[in-house]
Scaffold this motif. Sequence first.
Motif, PDB file in Angstrom:
ATOM      1  N   ASN A 121      34.504 -72.653   6.086  1.00 31.99           N
ATOM      2  CA  ASN A 121      35.135 -73.459   7.124  1.00 31.99           C
ATOM      3  C   ASN A 121      34.099 -74.257   7.898  1.00 31.99           C
ATOM      4  O   ASN A 121      33.079 -73.719   8.313  1.00 31.99           O
ATOM      5  CB  ASN A 121      35.917 -72.555   8.074  1.00 31.99           C
ATOM      6  CG  ASN A 121      37.044 -71.859   7.349  1.00 31.99           C
ATOM      7  OD1 ASN A 121      37.720 -72.467   6.502  1.00 31.99           O
ATOM      8  ND2 ASN A 121      37.241 -70.586   7.631  1.00 31.99           N
ATOM      9  N   HIS A 130      32.389 -65.600   2.304  1.00 36.57           N
ATOM     10  CA  HIS A 130      32.320 -66.809   1.489  1.00 36.57           C
ATOM     11  C   HIS A 130      31.213 -66.696   0.445  1.00 36.57           C
ATOM     12  O   HIS A 130      31.270 -67.329  -0.599  1.00 36.57           O
ATOM     13  CB  HIS A 130      32.107 -68.042   2.367  1.00 36.57           C
ATOM     14  CG  HIS A 130      33.291 -68.332   3.237  1.00 36.57           C
ATOM     15  ND1 HIS A 130      33.249 -68.244   4.598  1.00 36.57           N
ATOM     16  CD2 HIS A 130      34.565 -68.668   2.923  1.00 36.57           C
ATOM     17  CE1 HIS A 130      34.446 -68.519   5.091  1.00 36.57           C
ATOM     18  NE2 HIS A 130      35.269 -68.772   4.094  1.00 36.57           N
ATOM     19  N   TYR A 301      47.767 -74.505   7.244  1.00 40.05           N
ATOM     20  CA  TYR A 301      46.972 -74.127   6.067  1.00 40.05           C
ATOM     21  C   TYR A 301      47.904 -74.015   4.845  1.00 40.05           C
ATOM     22  O   TYR A 301      47.568 -74.463   3.744  1.00 40.05           O
ATOM     23  CB  TYR A 301      46.326 -72.789   6.408  1.00 40.05           C
ATOM     24  CG  TYR A 301      45.425 -72.173   5.382  1.00 40.05           C
ATOM     25  CD1 TYR A 301      44.405 -72.897   4.765  1.00 40.05           C
ATOM     26  CD2 TYR A 301      45.554 -70.813   5.052  1.00 40.05           C
ATOM     27  CE1 TYR A 301      43.556 -72.283   3.841  1.00 40.05           C
ATOM     28  CE2 TYR A 301      44.714 -70.202   4.134  1.00 40.05           C
ATOM     29  CZ  TYR A 301      43.714 -70.938   3.532  1.00 40.05           C
ATOM     30  OH  TYR A 301      42.892 -70.334   2.630  1.00 40.05           O
ATOM     31  N   ASP A 305      47.865 -76.130   1.374  1.00 40.77           N
ATOM     32  CA  ASP A 305      47.711 -75.499   0.060  1.00 40.77           C
ATOM     33  C   ASP A 305      48.824 -75.920  -0.899  1.00 40.77           C
ATOM     34  O   ASP A 305      48.604 -75.991  -2.116  1.00 40.77           O
ATOM     35  CB  ASP A 305      47.647 -73.969   0.185  1.00 40.77           C
ATOM     36  CG  ASP A 305      46.216 -73.465  -0.006  1.00 40.77           C
ATOM     37  OD1 ASP A 305      45.479 -74.073  -0.817  1.00 40.77           O
ATOM     38  OD2 ASP A 305      45.824 -72.492   0.647  1.00 40.77           O
ATOM     39  N   GLN A 329      43.852 -62.699   2.490  1.00 39.71           N
ATOM     40  CA  GLN A 329      44.783 -63.828   2.327  1.00 39.71           C
ATOM     41  C   GLN A 329      45.846 -63.588   1.250  1.00 39.71           C
ATOM     42  O   GLN A 329      46.472 -64.531   0.759  1.00 39.71           O
ATOM     43  CB  GLN A 329      43.993 -65.105   2.033  1.00 39.71           C
ATOM     44  CG  GLN A 329      43.125 -65.503   3.214  1.00 39.71           C
ATOM     45  CD  GLN A 329      42.616 -66.930   3.139  1.00 39.71           C
ATOM     46  OE1 GLN A 329      43.168 -67.770   2.443  1.00 39.71           O
ATOM     47  NE2 GLN A 329      41.555 -67.202   3.875  1.00 39.71           N
TER      48      GLN A 329
HETATM   49  N1  ARG Z   1      38.687 -71.974   4.066  1.00 37.69           N
HETATM   50  C1  ARG Z   1      39.455 -70.797   3.785  1.00 37.69           C
HETATM   51  C2  ARG Z   1      38.917 -69.619   4.555  1.00 37.69           C
HETATM   52  O1  ARG Z   1      37.752 -69.530   4.803  1.00 37.69           O
HETATM   53  C3  ARG Z   1      39.449 -70.450   2.327  1.00 37.69           C
HETATM   54  C4  ARG Z   1      40.114 -71.463   1.446  1.00 37.69           C
HETATM   55  C5  ARG Z   1      40.488 -70.901   0.121  1.00 37.69           C
HETATM   56  N2  ARG Z   1      41.175 -71.819  -0.747  1.00 37.69           N
HETATM   57  C6  ARG Z   1      42.441 -72.233  -0.575  1.00 37.69           C
HETATM   58  N3  ARG Z   1      42.927 -73.090  -1.441  1.00 37.69           N
HETATM   59  N4  ARG Z   1      43.196 -71.804   0.414  1.00 37.69           N
HETATM   60  O2  ARG Z   1      39.661 -68.749   4.929  1.00 37.69           O
END
Ligand code: ARG
Length: 561
Positions: A121, A130, A301, A305, A329
């Motif tokens: 992020n 990450h 978000y 997606d 997630q």
């Molecule tokens: N930026 C997100 C996070 O750090 C992860 C993204 C993963 N990819 C996706 N297509 N949602 O939580």
Amino acid sequence: MKNQILFGLSKATGEKHIYLETPEREGHGDYSTNIAMIIAKKEDLKPIKYAREVVAKLLKDNDLAKIVSKIEAVEPGFINFFLSEKVLLSNLKAITSEKDRYGSSQEGKGETVVVDYSSPNIAKRFGIGHLRSTIIGQSLCNLYGFLGYKVVGDNHLGDWGTQFGTLLYQITSKNLNAQELSIDDLEELYVKFNKEADENPELWDEARKWFRKLEEDESEARKIWETIVKTSKSEFGRIYKILGVSFDHEHGESFYEDKMQEAIDEIRKKKLSKKSREAEIVEFEGIPPAILLKSDGATTYFTRDLATIKYRLGEWSPGKIIYEVGSEQKLHFRQVFATAKLLGWIKGEELVHIAHGLIRFKDGKMSTRKGQGIKLEEVLEESIKRGRKVINKSDTSRGLPKKEIEKVANAVGIGAIKYFDLSHHYSSDIIFDWEKLFVLEGNSAPYLQYTIARTNSILQKAKKDLVENNKEKQKLNNEELLLVRTLARFPEVIIDATKNYSPNLICNYLFDLAQKYNNFYNQHRIIEGENEGLRLELTESTGCVLKNGLTLLGIESPEKM
Ligand code: ARG
């Protein structure tokens, strides 16, 4: 070889789905199956008796006879296959001639796989979570590529969303110069905002206002946002460089800004959303609803997606999209995948969430300070420092130029981190332990790198007379045989690891191979020993397979260590 055996079995039993195992125990052959037991149970036969009948049929198969030296039925009804020495030895030739392509195939030819990985992020430090996504994702890209798939690696940067409203508010209200803010400053501003807003909830309205400005492309908002993105990307770029990672695309969430409306319209047209209080949601069976639009009309978000899936399907026509993202997630991806299916977008394509577990630090030293993320660069630097120590202790590295030593320190240090991560199943939580990362007699990258360097140095010493000594082969001894057998399994291990998204299977295999080689090395003289030609070939093949394996894991193998 495996296919030939499967074919023979299915001719003998009439069964289509047969599973061949690689027995763990020595003496149980190269492959084994319990198919006779399964059929016997169905047909009410005595398993061992039926297994013997199948073996009798298999022994009449001329094609099988060319590759096996023995087929046996053992209690309670397993059938074991032993490959012939000739076949095993011809495999060595394949290794030394195919070299860095050994183990590759074209089985994925014509099919595309999208891998969504790393995806940190903006305006937040690159976290250890990450890091896992980056390492595992990169390895999955390598594996699919090696099997002939077209791979599209995409870094789905978190560069859009209401949190940018909070930052814009902070920066403008405090009259800060965005250019001068580091990623740490940005993260701090964000944390501060949340505290301030706890006391003064009206601040949220300010933040929303600023995000709206950003969405409407207002120039001040846009400019500050661009600066923040630039600062963050250059920080991430430094980390990717240390890790040796690159992407085909970096379509962050902002890339989908103008693509979301289409998805929203389609959802509405298909009546998949409904109003709930002020927001608009999508409901599912068995899982909680997802928010498509917030009460102030802002996208989420989840919305992004969805637009992302549509774009990827249209742009690359993948057979599979892999999301390497933390297990927290899980719900999010279930909602996204379910919606894509409800929309009728998915026609046989596979959407997979590879949900990795957490990393914790054992000694608490590098643990999070007041909920803040661990500073990844410090961890990487520490690892390179430890890599340097390993080399400075080794005799063989004496005399290497300083620049070379640094390169090796990097390969060992970064290799150790990557390998430690990859050697665990992605779904497990892992406890980061420096000792385990660098254990020289255990399942670590440095151990494998050492073994490769050992094979290089033996071949170097022997080079002159490799050809002359390649005389008639004698019967293989136990250590040689074990090694040849293990080497032959590499292509199947790659397929297994890829299909199960499990690079850890490659780690297990490489560790096993290195142990078998070192055991052989400790017990038998290679140069000027008996069977020298074969032993050198085994040495070369082992080095080659270990190196290919590490390359697939994204780990370098220094020539000398
Ligand atoms: N930026 C997100 C996070 O750090 C992860 C993204 C993963 N990819 C996706 N297509 N949602 O939580």
